[in-house]
Design an enzyme around this catalytic site. Structure first.
Site, PDB file in Angstrom:
ATOM      1  CG  ASP A   1      54.139  35.497  45.374  1.00  0.00           C
ATOM      2  OD1 ASP A   1      53.803  35.832  44.213  1.00  0.00           O
ATOM      3  OD2 ASP A   1      54.253  34.299  45.713  1.00  0.00           O
TER       4      ASP A   1
HETATM    5  C1  BGC Z   1      53.600  33.002  42.494  1.00  0.00           C
HETATM    6  C2  BGC Z   1      54.971  33.524  42.128  1.00  0.00           C
HETATM    7  C3  BGC Z   1      54.914  34.190  40.777  1.00  0.00           C
HETATM    8  C4  BGC Z   1      53.861  35.271  40.786  1.00  0.00           C
HETATM    9  C5  BGC Z   1      53.735  36.021  39.472  1.00  0.00           C
HETATM   10  C6  BGC Z   1      52.518  34.039  42.326  1.00  0.00           C
HETATM   11  O1  BGC Z   1      51.259  33.465  42.436  1.00  0.00           O
HETATM   12  O2  BGC Z   1      53.613  32.536  43.827  1.00  0.00           O
HETATM   13  O3  BGC Z   1      55.915  32.495  42.124  1.00  0.00           O
HETATM   14  O4  BGC Z   1      56.183  34.703  40.458  1.00  0.00           O
HETATM   15  O5  BGC Z   1      52.607  34.677  41.079  1.00  0.00           O
HETATM   16  O6  BGC Z   1      53.170  35.236  38.509  1.00  0.00           O
END
Ligand code: BGC
Length: 617
Positions: free
Chosen positions: A267
């Site tokens: 993530d």
């Molecule tokens: C989220 C993810 C997301 C990523 C990219 C993170 O803060 O938890 O679900 O894909 O950001 O935007």
């Protein structure tokens, strides 16, 4: 959004073509092995880390990157395309309006789960993937499979309910749909990222069997069915180590036992250090959000000194290449082209029609016939649009939201905490279906005004919204901003009151007994207004069934108080203040998530998992 950013967006090219030689022969494993051998050490490092290509970020954004969630550079001499990643839980993400091109917004994940229909999931996934390709993306950060273990979780609307079989089956079907278009999908957030409060540092404690029979089971089923190219590990810790640095989760469970062959991406801002590479992480995403781009120079230095790191870097690259080849990212590059939004909206509308759950219908109040002469529509911005969920999954159609209500903050990320409504007015959809009736609207800010309108009408339809977003949980399960009081007053004024809920998940309903009918419409997406009207006027027989238990009170929950809500200062996106800690102990319910907990404790919820009425008897 900070307006000064806008001019920075224009120069970023959309949809640059990728040099793509015809697909090389061979199965993806042997192709990945052969290609990996030809990579230089620097090219291997190129594959294993990415950036968040946004203007104003402390990174150089390459000219072929598209404003979106992620970018991993290409290796053109070997025909390896760049990975151009967009969030896509419910459609190609709006990315805070930084790109002005809209997209088709599907109903929320919980709505999709309420259809219990994997075919719709597959069609929705394929539709998003086609829109993504037309915008130049080849990777979707889709596939949220976290269980709705905590009904106050701010991201439940992105997920698929409380049951591992339902969530896994629907998620697997979405991923199949996405990858059928030669777009790589993730499944996220692995694992046990079941609340937003403290998500960046919370340590989830759960015993192995309980985890395997609940949250991990949902992932196992989704992965088996969907065969996603990638898994995204989550922010939180699981029984000690961070999920992205968790050898047990990533190496033992995912790769050894489940024989997962794709790659693990982090993530964004979830990588605590270099050794995550040894613990099973294959790619560092949005690396500027971590303390260091661990999987660039630091990994290169470790590889030069230590054969364990060198072997791992080889494997990390092979896994990434394997997914690229298997899904055909090299052979089927994105192509900029116009999107047929009218056709895609039909996919969203069908999903919304099948998702709406009829919770109550006294004396056959619904469906409405042509008899009401005066209908008072109240609240929820029902004159303008339908509610959507916030955060990275936020989608908006062309032209942006119908209504955006900022909740504070400034700078570009302030858009993350703005409640947004999709275009398409339920009020107008009702008026079209009841041309002889007088259909009025009151915004609901003043209870007295709403009550007066309800009193004069044959029936009242109150729209109630619960906005949920990534980064924050609901403090409780009431309808915020006085809406419970509004509904109570309107039902007292007119017993023929229908309540339409647009919520991110379960809510309490202290006013339930006085209503004539209640519909749960979730966040119903681009064509939500039409879908709601078609259920209310009986063009559709409601068939949605709850994918999540609606509790009768907070006391019924395994954790009546949301873990951390009494100790952690809520702050932007759950980042937390330095030095904060939180233990989230799931030993009370263990594997008994949702309805299993109610059965074990012999509790009577407000509405059980699987509940839903229709117009037949
Ligand atoms: C989220 C993810 C997301 C990523 C990219 C993170 O803060 O938890 O679900 O894909 O950001 O935007």
């Amino acid at each position: 959004m900070n307006r000064s950013w806008a001019f920075l967006i224009a120069p970023l090219a959309c949809c640059a073509a990728v040099a793509s030689p015809p697909a090389a022969p061979g199965d993806p494993d042997s192709r990945a092995r052969a290609t990996e051998k030809q990579l230089t050490p620097q090219e291997r490092l190129t594959l294993v880390h990415g950036i968040m290509p946004l203007p104003g970020q402390p990174v150089q954004v390459p000219p072929d990157a598209i404003v979106g969630a992620g970018y991993v550079a290409s290796v053109p001499r070997l025909g390896i395309p760049a990975l151009k990643e967009t969030d896509a839980s419910l459609g190609v993400a709006w990315i805070m309006g930084l790109r002005k091109d809209g997209a088709t917004a599907l109903p929320s994940g919980l709505a999709l789960a309420a259809t219990w229909n994997p075919t719709l999931a597959q069609e929705g996934g394929a539709m998003i993937a086609r829109e993504a390709l037309a915008k130049g993306f080849n990777v979707l950060l889709a596939g949220g499979a976290n269980l709705a273990r905590e009904p106050r979780n701010g991201r439940n609307f992105e997920y698929l309910g409380e049951d591992p079989w339902l969530a896994g089956t629907i998620d697997g079907a979405s991923v199949q749909g996405i990858q059928s278009q030669h777009v790589l999908s993730t499944i996220k957030h692995f694992a046990l990222n079941d609340q937003e409060t403290g998500r960046h540092f919370a340590n989830v404690v759960i015993d192995e069997t309980a985890a395997r029979e609940s949250d991990l089971l949902a992932f196992e089923i989704a992965i088996e069915r969907g065969q996603p190219g990638s898994i995204m590990c989550s922010y939180n810790r699981v029984n000690g180590p961070y999920a992205c640095d968790n050898s047990h989760l990533l190496n033992d469970v995912l790769k050894d036992e489940w024989k997962y062959k794709g790659f693990v991406m982090s993530d964004w801002g979830a990588v605590p250090g270099l050794d995550a590479a040894l613990h099973g992480l294959d790619q560092q995403s949005g690396a500027q959000l971590d303390a260091k781009t661990w999987f660039d120079a630091p990994l290169g230095e470790a590889v030069a000194k230590d054969s364990t790191y060198a072997a791992r870097l080889g494997e990390m690259s092979r896994r990434i290449l394997r997914s690229i080849f298997e899904i055909g990212l090299d052979a089927y590059p994105p192509k900029a082209q116009p999107i047929d939004f009218a056709t895609n909206a039909k996919v969203a509308e069908e999903e919304a029609r099948q998702a709406i759950v009829l919770l109550r219908n006294e004396h056959g109040t619904l469906p409405l016939d042509a008899s009401p002469k005066r209908i008072a529509v109240i609240g929820g911005y029902a004159d303008s649009g339908v509610m959507s969920g916030g955060g990275s999954s936020q989608v908006q159609g062309e032209g942006g939201p119908a209504v955006a209500v900022p909740l504070g903050g400034d700078g570009p990320f302030a858009d993350f905490i703005a409640q947004q409504w999709h275009r398409g007015s339920p009020l107008a959809a009702f008026a079209r279906r009841a041309p002889k009736a007088e259909v009025t609207f009151r915004d609901g800010r003043y209870v007295s005004e709403a009550v007066a309108a309800a009193r004069k009408a044959d029936l009242a339809i109150v729209f109630a919204t619960q906005w949920m977003t990534e980064g924050f949980d609901a403090a409780d399960l009431s309808l915020p901003q006085g809406q419970d009081e509004l509904i109570a007053a309107v039902t007292a004024a007119n017993p023929r009151t229908i309540v339409v809920l647009e919520t991110g998940g379960p809510v309490l309903m202290p006013w339930l007994a006085r209503t004539a009918a209640v519909l749960e419409a979730w966040y119903p997406g681009t064509r939500g207004a039409e879908a709601i009207a078609s259920v209310i006027f009986g063009e559709v027989n409601p068939s949605g069934r709850l994918p999540v238990t609606f509790p009768a009170s907070l006391d019924q929950l395994p954790n009546p108080v949301l873990p951390g809500s009494d100790s952690i200062e809520p702050d932007f996106l759950g980042n937390g203040k330095p030095g904060q800690t939180l233990t989230i102990d799931y030993s009370r319910e263990g594997a008994d998530v949702g309805y299993r907990w109610y059965a074990r404790k012999q509790l009577r919820p407000l509405f059980p998992f699987g509940f839903g009425l229709s117009y037949t008897t």
